[in-house]
Design a protein around this motif. Structure first.
Motif, mmCIF file in Angstrom:
data_model
loop_
_atom_site.group_PDB
_atom_site.id
_atom_site.type_symbol
_atom_site.label_atom_id
_atom_site.label_comp_id
_atom_site.label_asym_id
_atom_site.label_seq_id
_atom_site.Cartn_x
_atom_site.Cartn_y
_atom_site.Cartn_z
ATOM 1 N N MET A 190 0.831 -1.190 0.000
ATOM 2 C CA MET A 190 0.000 0.000 0.000
ATOM 3 C C MET A 190 0.874 1.252 0.000
ATOM 4 N N LYS A 191 0.529 2.189 -0.792
ATOM 5 C CA LYS A 191 1.250 3.449 -0.915
ATOM 6 C C LYS A 191 1.042 4.294 0.349
ATOM 7 N N ASN A 192 2.064 5.004 0.765
ATOM 8 C CA ASN A 192 1.967 5.841 1.953
ATOM 9 C C ASN A 192 1.297 7.166 1.605
ATOM 10 N N SER A 193 0.010 7.142 1.472
ATOM 11 C CA SER A 193 -0.704 8.344 1.050
ATOM 12 C C SER A 193 -0.718 9.432 2.117
ATOM 13 N N ILE A 194 -0.740 9.072 3.404
ATOM 14 C CA ILE A 194 -0.800 10.096 4.456
ATOM 15 C C ILE A 194 0.491 10.906 4.484
ATOM 16 N N GLY A 195 1.624 10.241 4.384
ATOM 17 C CA GLY A 195 2.903 10.947 4.379
ATOM 18 C C GLY A 195 3.064 11.834 3.156
ATOM 19 N N THR A 196 2.649 11.318 2.017
ATOM 20 C CA THR A 196 2.700 12.082 0.774
ATOM 21 C C THR A 196 1.786 13.297 0.861
ATOM 22 N N TRP A 197 0.602 13.089 1.413
ATOM 23 C CA TRP A 197 -0.373 14.169 1.554
ATOM 24 C C TRP A 197 0.141 15.250 2.507
ATOM 25 N N ILE A 198 0.684 14.836 3.643
ATOM 26 C CA ILE A 198 1.217 15.788 4.620
ATOM 27 C C ILE A 198 2.367 16.584 4.002
ATOM 28 N N LYS A 199 3.227 15.924 3.262
ATOM 29 C CA LYS A 199 4.343 16.607 2.594
ATOM 30 C C LYS A 199 3.825 17.679 1.639
ATOM 31 N N ALA A 200 2.823 17.327 0.842
ATOM 32 C CA ALA A 200 2.269 18.283 -0.117
ATOM 33 C C ALA A 200 1.635 19.476 0.597
ATOM 34 N N LYS A 201 0.871 19.215 1.650
ATOM 35 C CA LYS A 201 0.231 20.307 2.403
ATOM 36 C C LYS A 201 1.271 21.182 3.091
ATOM 37 N N ARG A 202 2.303 20.554 3.642
ATOM 38 C CA ARG A 202 3.376 21.320 4.295
ATOM 39 C C ARG A 202 4.021 22.269 3.295
ATOM 40 N N ARG A 203 4.289 21.747 2.116
ATOM 41 C CA ARG A 203 4.902 22.581 1.069
ATOM 42 C C ARG A 203 3.964 23.700 0.622
ATOM 43 N N GLU A 204 2.666 23.384 0.496
ATOM 44 C CA GLU A 204 1.679 24.417 0.133
ATOM 45 C C GLU A 204 1.694 25.567 1.136
ATOM 46 N N MET A 205 1.898 25.233 2.410
ATOM 47 C CA MET A 205 1.936 26.252 3.458
ATOM 48 C C MET A 205 3.269 26.987 3.507
ATOM 49 N N GLY A 206 4.240 26.503 2.737
ATOM 50 C CA GLY A 206 5.531 27.174 2.657
ATOM 51 C C GLY A 206 6.506 26.811 3.763
ATOM 52 N N PHE A 207 6.256 25.694 4.447
ATOM 53 C CA PHE A 207 7.148 25.262 5.520
ATOM 54 C C PHE A 207 8.198 24.290 5.001
ATOM 55 N N THR A 208 9.421 24.460 5.456
ATOM 56 C CA THR A 208 10.438 23.432 5.253
ATOM 57 C C THR A 208 10.173 22.339 6.283
ATOM 58 N N GLN A 209 10.815 21.205 6.125
ATOM 59 C CA GLN A 209 10.674 20.160 7.141
ATOM 60 C C GLN A 209 11.160 20.670 8.501
ATOM 61 N N GLU A 210 12.227 21.424 8.502
ATOM 62 C CA GLU A 210 12.777 21.946 9.751
ATOM 63 C C GLU A 210 11.798 22.899 10.436
ATOM 64 N N GLN A 211 11.203 23.802 9.672
ATOM 65 C CA GLN A 211 10.230 24.735 10.234
ATOM 66 C C GLN A 211 9.005 23.998 10.763
ATOM 67 N N PHE A 212 8.517 23.037 9.987
ATOM 68 C CA PHE A 212 7.356 22.264 10.403
ATOM 69 C C PHE A 212 7.652 21.528 11.704
ATOM 70 N N SER A 213 8.845 20.994 11.814
ATOM 71 C CA SER A 213 9.269 20.300 13.017
ATOM 72 C C SER A 213 9.246 21.233 14.228
ATOM 73 N N ILE A 214 9.812 22.398 14.066
ATOM 74 C CA ILE A 214 9.869 23.374 15.170
ATOM 75 C C ILE A 214 8.480 23.819 15.584
ATOM 76 N N TYR A 215 7.661 24.224 14.631
ATOM 77 C CA TYR A 215 6.333 24.768 14.942
ATOM 78 C C TYR A 215 5.376 23.721 15.488
#
Length: 67
Positions: free
Chosen positions: A1-26
């Motif tokens: 099964m494809k990891n759709s939740i992780g892919t979806w979260i990544k796309a939404k995070r990017r839409e919001m303009g967060f890097t992984q580091e920023q998302f982690s901190i916030y």
């Protein structure tokens, strides 16, 4: 099964303009967790997934698959 939740979260995070580091901190989640989630690690803690979703303005709920 494809990891759709992780892919979806990544796309939404990017839409919001967060890097992984920023998302982690916030969100208060570890950078390693964010990376593993987005890369499709098969076993992740659902409570942390819920925190990530909450950061994006979403939540988990059971939904019946369509046949």
């Amino acid at each position: 099964m494809k990891n759709s939740i992780g892919t979806w979260i990544k796309a939404k995070r990017r839409e919001m303009g967060f890097t992984q580091e920023q998302f982690s901190i916030y969100s208060g989640l570890g950078l390693r967790f964010i990376r593993e989630l987005e890369q499709g690690k098969a076993t992740v803690r659902m409570d942390k997934v819920e925190v990530a979703l909450s950061m994006l303005g979403y939540h988990l709920e059971p939904v019946k698959d369509e046949d």
